[in-house]
Enzyme design. Structure first.
Site, PDB file in Angstrom:
ATOM      1  N   ASP A  54       0.868  -1.158   0.000  1.00 18.12           N
ATOM      2  CA  ASP A  54       0.000   0.000   0.000  1.00 18.12           C
ATOM      3  C   ASP A  54       0.918   1.225   0.000  1.00 18.12           C
ATOM      4  O   ASP A  54       2.105   1.130   0.326  1.00 18.12           O
ATOM      5  CB  ASP A  54      -0.901  -0.037   1.243  1.00 18.12           C
ATOM      6  CG  ASP A  54      -1.858   1.133   1.311  1.00 18.12           C
ATOM      7  OD1 ASP A  54      -2.410   1.510   0.272  1.00 18.12           O
ATOM      8  OD2 ASP A  54      -2.031   1.684   2.415  1.00 18.12           O
ATOM      9  N   ASP A 102      -1.358  -0.333   6.115  1.00 20.06           N
ATOM     10  CA  ASP A 102      -1.651   0.290   7.407  1.00 20.06           C
ATOM     11  C   ASP A 102      -3.117   0.214   7.790  1.00 20.06           C
ATOM     12  O   ASP A 102      -3.473   0.537   8.922  1.00 20.06           O
ATOM     13  CB  ASP A 102      -1.287   1.783   7.359  1.00 20.06           C
ATOM     14  CG  ASP A 102      -2.252   2.565   6.472  1.00 20.06           C
ATOM     15  OD1 ASP A 102      -3.039   3.385   6.989  1.00 20.06           O
ATOM     16  OD2 ASP A 102      -2.251   2.332   5.247  1.00 20.06           O
ATOM     17  N   ASP A 121      -0.203   5.040   0.899  1.00 22.47           N
ATOM     18  CA  ASP A 121      -0.458   6.091   1.883  1.00 22.47           C
ATOM     19  C   ASP A 121      -0.424   5.550   3.308  1.00 22.47           C
ATOM     20  O   ASP A 121      -1.087   4.559   3.625  1.00 22.47           O
ATOM     21  CB  ASP A 121      -1.808   6.742   1.604  1.00 22.47           C
ATOM     22  CG  ASP A 121      -1.851   7.372   0.218  1.00 22.47           C
ATOM     23  OD1 ASP A 121      -0.826   7.949  -0.196  1.00 22.47           O
ATOM     24  OD2 ASP A 121      -2.885   7.266  -0.464  1.00 22.47           O
TER      25      ASP A 121
END
Length: 242
Positions: A25, A200, A27
């Site tokens: 991922d 996250d 961001d």
């Protein structure tokens, strides 16, 4: 879109014959910020949008994302509204400023080192993000990653963005589908790949659960608790864990 990799050398293989794949991922995983959100803030700063109205709507969408209830189609229509009113040349110039003023100061050597470690082992590497490809393609290149799976923006007859999504959005379950398409383009499938995925967010649970090695990276409280309960690896890439 990912480039044609048919010319690449035979990838590394594990003892079980599977090809190791590392997915990231973007961001709050490889970046300590949300590039889509920050692009919106930046375009307000350069006068593309009304500061109060844009901030109100942008913050509402961001809260929806964090709560796991984001309407990705509505968000993309909103997020590209100011961009669509500009020419391609104006957009490219603005993005170059965005990279210099927002992204470059946020890049962390440990993120690049993590990516490079997987590349050095001969693994296939890709970034998988729900942020659109206009915003993220230059960031992926800056991180040294050729293959980007991002939200693709539909284009009209003139070649400019319409505000709609082209194909399957790489968001929630869509990330699993898009990764499957990407694997097929590599001449692989889920059975032939050994997938490590760093994220996250609980929005990425479908892909975390599909991966062979899920890594909760800089996770929020909900994902951290879930990772602990399931015995997943937790990686605090940017700071010490709470």
């Amino acid at each position: 879109m990912p480039a044609d990799r048919s010319h690449r050398a035979t990838p590394a293989r594990r003892p079980d014959g599977r090809v190791p794949v590392a997915l990231f991922d973007l961001d709050h995983t490889l970046l300590p910020l949300d590039s889509d959100y920050e692009w919106g803030v930046f375009t307000t700063r350069i006068g593309w949008t009304d500061a109060g109205e844009f901030a109100r709507r942008n913050d509402a969408f961001f809260a929806d994302y964090q709560a796991g209830r984001l309407d990705i189609h509505a968000y993309v229509a909103f997020a590209t509204e100011a961009l669509r009113r500009r020419t391609p040349a104006e957009a490219a110039q603005a993005h170059a400023r965005f990279m210099a003023e927002v992204i470059e100061p946020a890049l962390r050597p440990q993120a690049r080192a993590l990516v490079a470690a997987h590349q050095a082992r001969g693994e296939r590497v890709a970034i998988v993000t729900a942020t659109n490809a206009f915003v993220t393609a230059p960031i992926a290149r800056r991180l040294g990653v050729d293959d980007l799976i991002a939200v693709e923006l539909e284009r009209d007859a003139s070649g400019w963005f319409t505000g709609r999504i082209a194909g399957v959005p790489s968001f929630r379950d869509g990330k699993v589908e898009r990764v499957g398409q990407w694997l097929a383009a590599q001449g692989l499938d889920w059975d032939g790949a050994h997938v490590t995925f760093y994220s996250d967010s609980t929005n990425d649970l479908p892909l975390l659960e599909r991966a062979d090695v899920p890594v909760a990276t800089n996770p929020g409280a909900a994902l951290r608790a879930l990772a602990r309960a399931r015995g997943w690896r937790i990686l605090d890439l940017f700071e010490s864990p709470p």
